[in-house]
Scaffold this active site. Structure first.
Site, PDB file in Angstrom:
ATOM      1  N   LYS A 187       5.510  -5.097 -10.004  1.00 29.32           N
ATOM      2  CA  LYS A 187       5.103  -3.691 -10.040  1.00 29.32           C
ATOM      3  C   LYS A 187       5.710  -3.058 -11.278  1.00 29.32           C
ATOM      4  CE  LYS A 187       2.607  -1.027  -7.342  1.00 29.32           C
ATOM      5  NZ  LYS A 187       1.532  -1.440  -6.432  1.00 29.32           N
TER       6      LYS A 187
HETATM    7  P1  NAD Z   1      -4.026   7.857  -6.764  1.00 29.96           P
HETATM    8  O1  NAD Z   1      -3.141   8.331  -7.855  1.00 29.96           O
HETATM    9  O2  NAD Z   1      -5.450   7.607  -7.049  1.00 29.96           O
HETATM   10  O3  NAD Z   1      -3.960   8.848  -5.516  1.00 29.96           O
HETATM   11  C1  NAD Z   1      -2.753   9.239  -4.937  1.00 29.96           C
HETATM   12  C2  NAD Z   1      -2.995  10.419  -4.025  1.00 29.96           C
HETATM   13  O4  NAD Z   1      -1.766  10.756  -3.400  1.00 29.96           O
HETATM   14  C3  NAD Z   1      -3.470  11.673  -4.746  1.00 29.96           C
HETATM   15  O5  NAD Z   1      -4.301  12.430  -3.894  1.00 29.96           O
HETATM   16  C4  NAD Z   1      -2.160  12.428  -5.018  1.00 29.96           C
HETATM   17  O6  NAD Z   1      -2.363  13.822  -5.165  1.00 29.96           O
HETATM   18  C5  NAD Z   1      -1.390  12.079  -3.765  1.00 29.96           C
HETATM   19  N1  NAD Z   1       0.054  12.090  -4.013  1.00 29.96           N
HETATM   20  C6  NAD Z   1       0.724  11.647  -5.111  1.00 29.96           C
HETATM   21  N2  NAD Z   1       2.027  11.856  -4.969  1.00 29.96           N
HETATM   22  C7  NAD Z   1       2.183  12.443  -3.767  1.00 29.96           C
HETATM   23  C8  NAD Z   1       3.302  12.945  -3.074  1.00 29.96           C
HETATM   24  N3  NAD Z   1       4.525  12.913  -3.612  1.00 29.96           N
HETATM   25  N4  NAD Z   1       3.067  13.476  -1.862  1.00 29.96           N
HETATM   26  C9  NAD Z   1       1.817  13.535  -1.345  1.00 29.96           C
HETATM   27  N5  NAD Z   1       0.730  13.104  -1.954  1.00 29.96           N
HETATM   28  C10 NAD Z   1       0.917  12.579  -3.155  1.00 29.96           C
HETATM   29  O7  NAD Z   1      -3.304   6.526  -6.205  1.00 29.96           O
HETATM   30  P2  NAD Z   1      -3.964   5.350  -5.344  1.00 29.96           P
HETATM   31  O8  NAD Z   1      -4.297   4.257  -6.292  1.00 29.96           O
HETATM   32  O9  NAD Z   1      -4.980   5.899  -4.423  1.00 29.96           O
HETATM   33  O10 NAD Z   1      -2.695   4.844  -4.511  1.00 29.96           O
HETATM   34  C11 NAD Z   1      -2.302   5.454  -3.285  1.00 29.96           C
HETATM   35  C12 NAD Z   1      -1.431   4.488  -2.490  1.00 29.96           C
HETATM   36  O11 NAD Z   1      -2.166   3.279  -2.255  1.00 29.96           O
HETATM   37  C13 NAD Z   1      -0.139   4.041  -3.177  1.00 29.96           C
HETATM   38  O12 NAD Z   1       0.854   3.832  -2.198  1.00 29.96           O
HETATM   39  C14 NAD Z   1      -0.510   2.716  -3.809  1.00 29.96           C
HETATM   40  O13 NAD Z   1       0.606   1.891  -4.044  1.00 29.96           O
HETATM   41  C15 NAD Z   1      -1.419   2.159  -2.719  1.00 29.96           C
HETATM   42  N6  NAD Z   1      -2.331   1.109  -3.168  1.00 29.96           N
HETATM   43  C16 NAD Z   1      -3.226   1.344  -4.161  1.00 29.96           C
HETATM   44  C17 NAD Z   1      -4.090   0.327  -4.536  1.00 29.96           C
HETATM   45  C18 NAD Z   1      -5.161   0.551  -5.570  1.00 29.96           C
HETATM   46  O14 NAD Z   1      -6.009  -0.336  -5.714  1.00 29.96           O
HETATM   47  N7  NAD Z   1      -5.213   1.645  -6.273  1.00 29.96           N
HETATM   48  C19 NAD Z   1      -4.017  -0.928  -3.921  1.00 29.96           C
HETATM   49  C20 NAD Z   1      -3.100  -1.120  -2.892  1.00 29.96           C
HETATM   50  C21 NAD Z   1      -2.263  -0.090  -2.526  1.00 29.96           C
END
Ligand code: NAD
Length: 427
Positions: free
Chosen positions: A117
Site C-alpha cells: 500500500k
Molecule cells: P474514494 O476516494 O473514491 O471515496 C472515499 C469516500 O469516503 C468519499 O465519499 C469521501 O468523501 C469519503 N471519505 C474520505 N475520508 C473520509 C473520512 N475521514 N470520513 C468519512 N468519509 C470519508 O475512495 P474509494 O476508492 O471508494 O475507497 C473507499 C474505501 O474502499 C477505502 O477504505 C479503500 O481502501 C477501500 N477499497 C477501495 C478499492 C478501490 O478499488 N478503489 C478496492 C478495495 C478497497
C-alpha cells in the site's frame, strides 16, 4: 492544510490504531493455525518500508514538501499489489495495516501477489489539477526503486483515481523509454485499463451482500441499505444495489450524510453532487452525521470510507443485520467481538471488497498479454470468483466455529505461511 476529522466524529484511540488492529486480527488467525514462532515473526513485520519527503512546486510558485509512503508487506506469493491513497490522515501505521490486509486478500482470492500500500499525506480536494499531477509524477519518481510490473503494481484508493494512475504510468514509462501499461492498474481504458475495473469493487460488494442476504434469509429486493462514503466503492455499490431492488436509505461523504427512510436514488444524489459539490442539501432527505449514519435502521450497512469507523464505542448501537465492508479495516477488533455476540454478520473487507484487486489482476494479465477481454467476460469472471470466495469462507468459518473474518484470515495466513515455509529462509 485542512484536516479531516474521522467519520465517527472522535479521534482514533490507541486500540483503533490500524496497524494494531491488523496485528490483533493476524495473531487471532495465527493462534488457530498454531503458527510457528518464526513464521509469525516474519509475517507480523512488513518486508519493506519506504518513506519519502519530496518537493512539489505549487501554482503560486511556492514549494511544499509532502510525505509519501510505500509499504510492501510480503513478496512471498509474487509481486506486490495495493492502492495509493491521498489523504490528510495518511500515516505509516495506516499504510502498514493496509499493506498487510492486501497480502491476506490476494492470498485468499488465489491471486499471484503479495500485499502493498502507498500514500501521500495531502488533501487532494485543496490541490489544483496541475499540482496533483506534479505531486503524482514526483511521488512516482521517488518510488522508482520499488516499482515495476514484476515488482510492485499500484492501483487507486481513497483520493486517487484513473487519472492519477495514468500520470503514474506515464511517468514510469517516460523514465524507461517505452510504454509500460502493466505497471499500474485502475488506469483509463484508453491506455490499457480494463473494462469493468472502475466498478469492480462496488460490484463485488453488491455480490457479497446478495450472497449474505441468502445466508441470513433476508429478502434482497426491498432491503434497506446505508452506505458510508459515496466515492468509487460506495457510490458503485449504492447504484448496483439500487438497480438490484434494494432501498438505499442513507449515504455520506467526508462532510456528512443524508437519510431518507423511503429510499434515495443514487443517480439523483450523484447529479446533486455534480451540481453543488456536496451531498449536503439533497432535497427531501434529512441531514445525518457520519456517526449517525452507522446507526440508522437497515438490513445492510456498507462502510465504504476509511478504517476504524465501527468501534467498541458504537458497535452496540448498530442496527444493521449485515455489515458488508467495502472499506478496508472499518471495524475494530473490539467491535467485532460485540457484533459477533449480537449476531450481526460481518462480511470482512478481505472478502467484500476483493472485487477491486481481482479485476486489477485481470487488467495486469490483459496488459502483459496485450489481449483484452469484453466487459461481459470480466464481470462473469468477477462474479464467479466473488461467489466462490464468499461460499468457501462461509463453509470454512462454520466448520471452524469462527467469524467470517477469522475464517478468511486463517485461510489466507495458511496459504502465505505454507509458501514461506516451502521457500525457506534465505540465506
Ligand atoms: P474514494 O476516494 O473514491 O471515496 C472515499 C469516500 O469516503 C468519499 O465519499 C469521501 O468523501 C469519503 N471519505 C474520505 N475520508 C473520509 C473520512 N475521514 N470520513 C468519512 N468519509 C470519508 O475512495 P474509494 O476508492 O471508494 O475507497 C473507499 C474505501 O474502499 C477505502 O477504505 C479503500 O481502501 C477501500 N477499497 C477501495 C478499492 C478501490 O478499488 N478503489 C478496492 C478495495 C478497497
Amino acid at each position: 492544510m485542512m484536516m479531516e476529522t474521522p467519520a465517527n466524529g472522535r479521534p482514533p484511540g490507541p486500540r483503533d490504531d490500524p496497524w494494531d488492529m491488523a496485528l490483533q486480527q493476524f495473531h487471532l488467525a495465527a493462534e488457530h493455525l498454531r503458527l510457528k514462532r518464526g513464521v509469525r515473526e516474519v509475517l507480523s513485520h512488513p518486508q519493506r518500508e519506504f518513506k519519502v519527503n519530496f518537493p512539489v512546486e505549487m501554482d503560486d510558485g511556492s514549494v511544499r514538501v509532502f510525505a509519501g509512503y510505500r509499504v510492501l508487506h510480503s513478496t512471498v506469493l509474487g509481486p506486490t499489489k495495493g492502492g495509493l491513497r491521498y489523504s490528510p490522515l495518511v500515516r505509516i501505521s495506516e499504510v502498514r495495516a493496509l499493506a498487510m490486509w492486501m497480502t491476506w486478500k490476494c492470498a485468499l482470492t488465489h491471486l499471484p501477489y503479495g500485499g502493498a500500500k502507498g500514500g501521500v499525506a495531502c488533501d487532494p480536494s485543496l490541490l489544483s489539477s496541475g499540482e496533483l499531477e506534479r505531486l503524482t509524477r514526483r511521488y512516482a519518481t521517488e518510488l522508482a526503486p520499488l516499482s515495476g510490473d514484476r515488482r510492485d503494481i499500484p492501483a487507486p484508493d481513497v483520493g486517487t483515481n484513473a487519472q492519477v494512475m495514468a500520470w503514474f504510468m506515464d511517468t514510469y514509462s517516460m523514465h524507461h523509454g517505452f510504454s509500460v501499461p502493466s505497471v499500474v492498474t485502475g488506469k483509463p481504458v484508453s491506455i490499457g485499463g480494463s473494462a469493468g475495473r472502475q466498478e469492480a469493487t462496488g460490484r463485488g460488494v453488491m455480490i457479497t451482500a446478495r450472497e449474505a442476504a441468502e445466508v441470513r434469509g433476508i429478502a434482497f429486493v426491498g432491503s434497506r441499505v446505508a452506505v458510508q462514503g459515496f466515492g468509487n466503492v460506495g457510490s458503485t455499490a449504492a447504484h448496483l444495489m439500487h438497480a438490484a431492488g434494494c432501498r438505499i436509505v442513507a449515504v455520506s461523504d467526508v462532510r456528512g450524510g443524508i437519510y431518507s427512510p423511503g429510499g434515495l436514488d443514487p443517480a439523483a444524489v450523484r447529479r446533486h453532487i455534480d451540481a453543488t459539490g456536496s451531498i449536503e442539501g439533497f432535497p427531501g432527505a434529512d441531514a445525518v452525521s457520519n456517526a449517525e449514519l452507522l446507526e440508522v435502521p437497515c438490513e445492510f450497512l456498507v462502510p465504504a470510507a476509511i478504517e476504524g469507523q465501527i468501534t467498541g464505542a458504537n458497535a452496540s448501537r448498530i442496527r444493521a443485520q449485515v455489515i458488508v465492508e467495502g472499506a478496508n479495516g472499518p471495524t475494530t477488533p473490539d467491535a467485532d467481538r460485540i457484533l459477533d455476540d449480537r449476531g450481526i454478520l460481518v462480511v470482512p473487507d478481505v472478502v467484500a471488497n476483493a472485487g477491486g484487486v481481482i479485476v486489477s489482476y485481470f487488467e495486469w494479465v490483459q496488459d502483459l498479454q496485450s489481449y483484452f477481454w469484453s466487459e461481459e467476460e470480466i464481470n462473469a469472471h468477477l462474479e464467479r470468483l466473488m461467489v466462490h470466495t464468499f461460499r468457501r469462507v462461509l463453509a470454512f468459518s462454520r466448520e471452524q466455529h469462527v467469524s467470517l473474518r477469522t475464517g478468511a484470515l486463517i485461510f489466507a495466513v495458511k496459504r502465505v505461511s505454507d509458501a514461506l515455509l516451502t521457500r525457506g529462509v534465505y540465506p
